[in-house]
Design an enzyme around this catalytic site. Structure first.
Site, mmCIF file in Angstrom:
data_model
loop_
_atom_site.group_PDB
_atom_site.id
_atom_site.type_symbol
_atom_site.label_atom_id
_atom_site.label_comp_id
_atom_site.label_asym_id
_atom_site.label_seq_id
_atom_site.Cartn_x
_atom_site.Cartn_y
_atom_site.Cartn_z
ATOM 1 N N ASP A 13 0.807 -1.231 0.000
ATOM 2 C CA ASP A 13 0.000 0.000 0.000
ATOM 3 C C ASP A 13 0.832 1.270 0.000
ATOM 4 O OD1 ASP A 13 -2.237 -1.637 0.107
ATOM 5 O OD2 ASP A 13 -2.314 -1.596 2.293
ATOM 6 N N LYS A 16 1.949 2.191 -5.064
ATOM 7 C CA LYS A 16 2.521 1.668 -6.317
ATOM 8 C C LYS A 16 1.580 1.946 -7.478
ATOM 9 C CE LYS A 16 2.506 -2.371 -4.366
ATOM 10 N NZ LYS A 16 2.135 -2.023 -2.985
ATOM 11 N N GLY A 40 -4.482 -4.299 -3.840
ATOM 12 C CA GLY A 40 -5.480 -3.271 -4.150
ATOM 13 C C GLY A 40 -4.710 -2.025 -4.516
ATOM 14 N N HIS A 41 -4.669 -1.708 -5.807
ATOM 15 C CA HIS A 41 -3.845 -0.595 -6.292
ATOM 16 C C HIS A 41 -4.752 0.549 -6.740
ATOM 17 C CE1 HIS A 41 -0.316 -3.555 -7.237
ATOM 18 N NE2 HIS A 41 -0.654 -3.513 -5.966
ATOM 19 N N GLN A 223 2.059 -6.043 -3.359
ATOM 20 C CA GLN A 223 2.529 -6.137 -1.973
ATOM 21 C C GLN A 223 3.834 -5.349 -1.778
ATOM 22 O OE1 GLN A 223 1.432 -9.528 -3.393
ATOM 23 N NE2 GLN A 223 -0.490 -8.624 -2.820
HETATM 24 P P1 GDP Z 1 -0.723 0.371 -3.553
HETATM 25 O O1 GDP Z 1 -1.321 -0.908 -3.102
HETATM 26 O O2 GDP Z 1 0.747 0.437 -3.296
HETATM 27 O O3 GDP Z 1 -1.046 0.698 -4.985
HETATM 28 O O4 GDP Z 1 -1.363 1.507 -2.646
HETATM 29 P P2 GDP Z 1 -2.934 1.663 -2.252
HETATM 30 O O5 GDP Z 1 -3.667 2.128 -3.435
HETATM 31 O O6 GDP Z 1 -3.432 0.444 -1.586
HETATM 32 O O7 GDP Z 1 -2.854 2.779 -1.122
HETATM 33 C C1 GDP Z 1 -2.356 4.060 -1.352
HETATM 34 C C2 GDP Z 1 -3.453 5.082 -1.000
HETATM 35 O O8 GDP Z 1 -2.881 6.375 -0.865
HETATM 36 C C3 GDP Z 1 -4.491 5.243 -2.098
HETATM 37 O O9 GDP Z 1 -5.730 5.508 -1.508
HETATM 38 C C4 GDP Z 1 -3.998 6.434 -2.895
HETATM 39 O O10 GDP Z 1 -5.027 7.113 -3.601
HETATM 40 C C5 GDP Z 1 -3.441 7.289 -1.805
HETATM 41 N N1 GDP Z 1 -2.312 8.155 -2.203
HETATM 42 C C6 GDP Z 1 -1.346 7.913 -3.127
HETATM 43 N N2 GDP Z 1 -0.398 8.877 -3.102
HETATM 44 C C7 GDP Z 1 -0.782 9.741 -2.155
HETATM 45 C C8 GDP Z 1 -0.201 10.949 -1.624
HETATM 46 O O11 GDP Z 1 0.880 11.393 -2.012
HETATM 47 N N3 GDP Z 1 -0.895 11.579 -0.622
HETATM 48 C C9 GDP Z 1 -2.065 11.127 -0.140
HETATM 49 N N4 GDP Z 1 -2.651 11.801 0.833
HETATM 50 N N5 GDP Z 1 -2.642 9.982 -0.609
HETATM 51 C C10 GDP Z 1 -1.999 9.304 -1.578
HETATM 52 P P1 IMO Z 2 -0.820 -4.159 -2.275
HETATM 53 O O1 IMO Z 2 -0.390 -4.753 -3.585
HETATM 54 C C1 IMO Z 2 -0.911 -4.439 2.092
HETATM 55 C C2 IMO Z 2 -0.893 -8.495 3.794
HETATM 56 C C3 IMO Z 2 -2.138 -8.878 4.560
HETATM 57 C C4 IMO Z 2 -1.535 -9.820 5.585
HETATM 58 C C5 IMO Z 2 -0.467 -10.538 4.781
HETATM 59 C C6 IMO Z 2 -0.887 -11.883 4.210
HETATM 60 O O2 IMO Z 2 -2.124 -3.456 -2.327
HETATM 61 O O3 IMO Z 2 0.263 -3.369 -1.655
HETATM 62 P P2 IMO Z 2 -2.456 -12.546 2.179
HETATM 63 O O4 IMO Z 2 -3.911 -12.260 1.937
HETATM 64 O O5 IMO Z 2 -1.549 -12.053 1.116
HETATM 65 O O6 IMO Z 2 -2.204 -13.984 2.495
HETATM 66 O O7 IMO Z 2 -2.125 -11.736 3.541
HETATM 67 O O8 IMO Z 2 -0.125 -9.681 3.709
HETATM 68 N N1 IMO Z 2 -1.116 -8.008 2.396
HETATM 69 C C7 IMO Z 2 -1.077 -6.728 2.039
HETATM 70 N N2 IMO Z 2 -0.926 -5.603 2.766
HETATM 71 N N3 IMO Z 2 -1.003 -4.363 0.735
HETATM 72 C C8 IMO Z 2 -1.126 -5.477 -0.016
HETATM 73 O O9 IMO Z 2 -1.104 -5.459 -1.356
HETATM 74 C C9 IMO Z 2 -1.208 -6.729 0.639
HETATM 75 N N4 IMO Z 2 -1.353 -8.004 0.211
HETATM 76 C C10 IMO Z 2 -1.275 -8.770 1.293
HETATM 77 O O10 IMO Z 2 -2.749 -7.756 5.155
HETATM 78 O O11 IMO Z 2 -0.897 -9.084 6.597
HETATM 79 MG MG MG Z 3 -2.848 -1.598 -1.832
#
Ligand code: GDP
Ligand code: IMO
Ligand code: MG
Length: 426
Positions: A13, A16, A40-41, A223
């Site tokens: 999270d 990416k 979840g991207h 991840q």
């Molecule tokens: P990923 O799994 O690495 O793609 O990241 P996620 O999408 O799960 O989580 C990142 C969250 O931060 C999302 O809700 C983005 O919209 C938000 N986000 C990304 N960059 C920024 C930033 O620079 N500032 C803030 N406040 N939110 C951001």
């Molecule tokens: P993205 O790609 C954050 C974490 C889960 C748990 C552990 C194992 O959005 O960054 P799993 O369901 O993979 O067996 O869970 O890994 N986890 C993540 N945490 N971002 C993710 O993906 C994750 N994918 C798995 O919360 O701790």
């Molecule tokens: Mg994510």
């Protein structure tokens, strides 16, 4: 021609999704190579806000082809609903999506088995996303998986499914879970496969052609490094390889072709689920970061644990990934804090004053590590409007430079908001 991998340098999270979306503009191919719909991207772009779990983040750019490599496991329900999301948004997928027939399929028994294990572990549970990742990857490596290839041959699929249900149903029943019905799963998976059939074709040839033709390839990691199955905080980790090294095998591209490794890291630390997190903040500051950063899981909605930036961890994850440049995200989340801290190393009760490294011990050992901090002044003003590095408050600039120095990699992007334009390029 450039092959670039985007990897998470913390516990996932890191944003990416935002960076893949940004960089996809210059790519001919964007490919996922690991994980499954546990990812979840989030993408915020002119088409809207999307939280993608399986489809690569390049489909918004009309010239980009999106590939799902053999290292990804597929939940067909999730995949179909994402495809329909793109179709509803008027995005043409014809000839743009390639799904490797080597991908393993998450079957209905995988999340059920995962739940059995998680319950049995009680407090020691991993705290998974409940998408069946552990069991589906376990079946993959123990030759019990069912792949997209199998769905091309219904009789082969039937044979394999019968064997799996013969083993798995009795296990589930022992734990009070009703047995699964062969006919129902068989019909459902074949119907889902029929809807996906046009996109199921091995992308290997396309990757080779693109390499030979000089096109840019972008590899989208899921991840983060600290969730990696080999190098993460096992057993509080995920089931796949989350490192740049996994990109080569997970898509099918020789490691020597990878030119750039972009490490994405938040300006603080978060983690969802169980496991050690040395810089975790359980008090008010943690709550401020959680609220400002809207730190709730994209897949499960669970609150993410928040803490200070951990340079000991980021240095390790940059080294193991061979990160060539950093994207430092969500710096705006720290805007209101009077002071900010960075962890520079750990003390462990067993070793007095000697500083210890993440990679020296296991998750249990890390639990006992005490972070050593440096404290810096906060900037106490909004950064979201900044578009050039010089427009950031001097304290925020100093914070970025301190991170670069401690981690040993240059920061090339600073993200000040979720949108594409809320990005500073250094
Ligand atoms: P990923 O799994 O690495 O793609 O990241 P996620 O999408 O799960 O989580 C990142 C969250 O931060 C999302 O809700 C983005 O919209 C938000 N986000 C990304 N960059 C920024 C930033 O620079 N500032 C803030 N406040 N939110 C951001
Ligand atoms: P993205 O790609 C954050 C974490 C889960 C748990 C552990 C194992 O959005 O960054 P799993 O369901 O993979 O067996 O869970 O890994 N986890 C993540 N945490 N971002 C993710 O993906 C994750 N994918 C798995 O919360 O701790
Ligand atoms: Mg994510």
């Amino acid at each position: 021609m450039t092959v670039t991998t985007v990897v998470g340098c913390q516990w996932g999270d890191e944003a990416k999704g935002k960076f893949v979306d940004l960089l996809a503009e210059h790519a001919s191919i964007v490919a996922r190579y690991n994980g499954g719909d546990n990812a979840g991207h989030t993408v915020v772009n002119p088409h809207g806000v999307f939280k993608l779990r399986l489809t690569p983040n390049g489909l918004f750019n009309p010239g980009v082809r999106c590939l799902i490599g053999p290292g990804v496991v597929l939940n067909l329900d999730t995949l179909l609903s994402e495809i329909s999301l793109f179709q509803k948004a008027g995005i043409d997928l014809h000839d743009r999506l390639w799904i490797s027939p080597r991908c393993h399929i998450v079957m209905p028994y995988h999340p059920l088995l995962e739940e059995v294990y998680e319950k049995a572990k009680g407090k020691a549970k991993t705290g998974t996303t409940r998408r069946g990742m552990g069991p589906v990857f376990a079946d993959k490596v123990s030759y019990n998986g069912i792949r997209m290839f199998d769905l091309l041959e219904p009789s082969q699929f039937a044979e394999k499914l019968k064997i799996q249900l013969a083993v798995k149903n009795p296990i589930l029943q022992v734990f009070g879970v009703p047995p699964l019905d062969f006919e129902q799963i068989y019909q459902e998976k074949l119907a889902q496969f029929a809807s996906l059939r046009q996109w199921v074709r091995e992308p290997f040839g396309l990757v080779q052609e693109t390499l030979a033709g000089g096109g840019n390839i972008l590899l989208e990691g899921a991840q983060g490094a600290l969730l990696d199955n080999n190098w993460g905080t096992y057993p509080f980790c995920t089931a796949s390889i989350t490192l740049s090294g996994g990109a080569a095998a997970g898509l099918g591209i020789a490691p020597r072709h990878i030119d750039r490794v972009i490490g994405v890291t938040k300006a603080y630390t978060t983690r969802v689920g169980g496991g050690p997190m040395p810089t975790e903040l359980t008090g008010e500051t943690g709550e401020i970061i959680q609220r400002a950063g809207q730190e709730y899981g994209t897949v499960t909605g669970r609150a993410r644990r928040c803490g200070w930036f951990d340079a000991e961890l980021a240095r390790f994850t940059c080294q193991i990934n061979g990160v060539t440049e950093l994207a430092l995200t969500k710096i705006d989340v720290l805007d209101s804090l009077p002071t900010v801290k960075i962890c520079t190393g750990y003390h462990h009760p067993s070793s007095g004053d000697q500083l210890r490294h993440y990679w020296e011990g296991d998750a249990h050992w890390l639990e006992d590590c005490q972070p050593l901090y440096i404290e810096l002044p906060g900037w106490k003003q909004p950064t979201t409007q900044a578009r050039r590095f010089a427009e950031l408050p001097p304290q925020a600039q100093a914070y970025v430079h301190q991170i670069e120095e401690l981690v040993g990699v240059a920061v090339r992007w600073v993200s000040v908001g979720p949108g594409r334009d809320e990005t500073i390029v250094i």
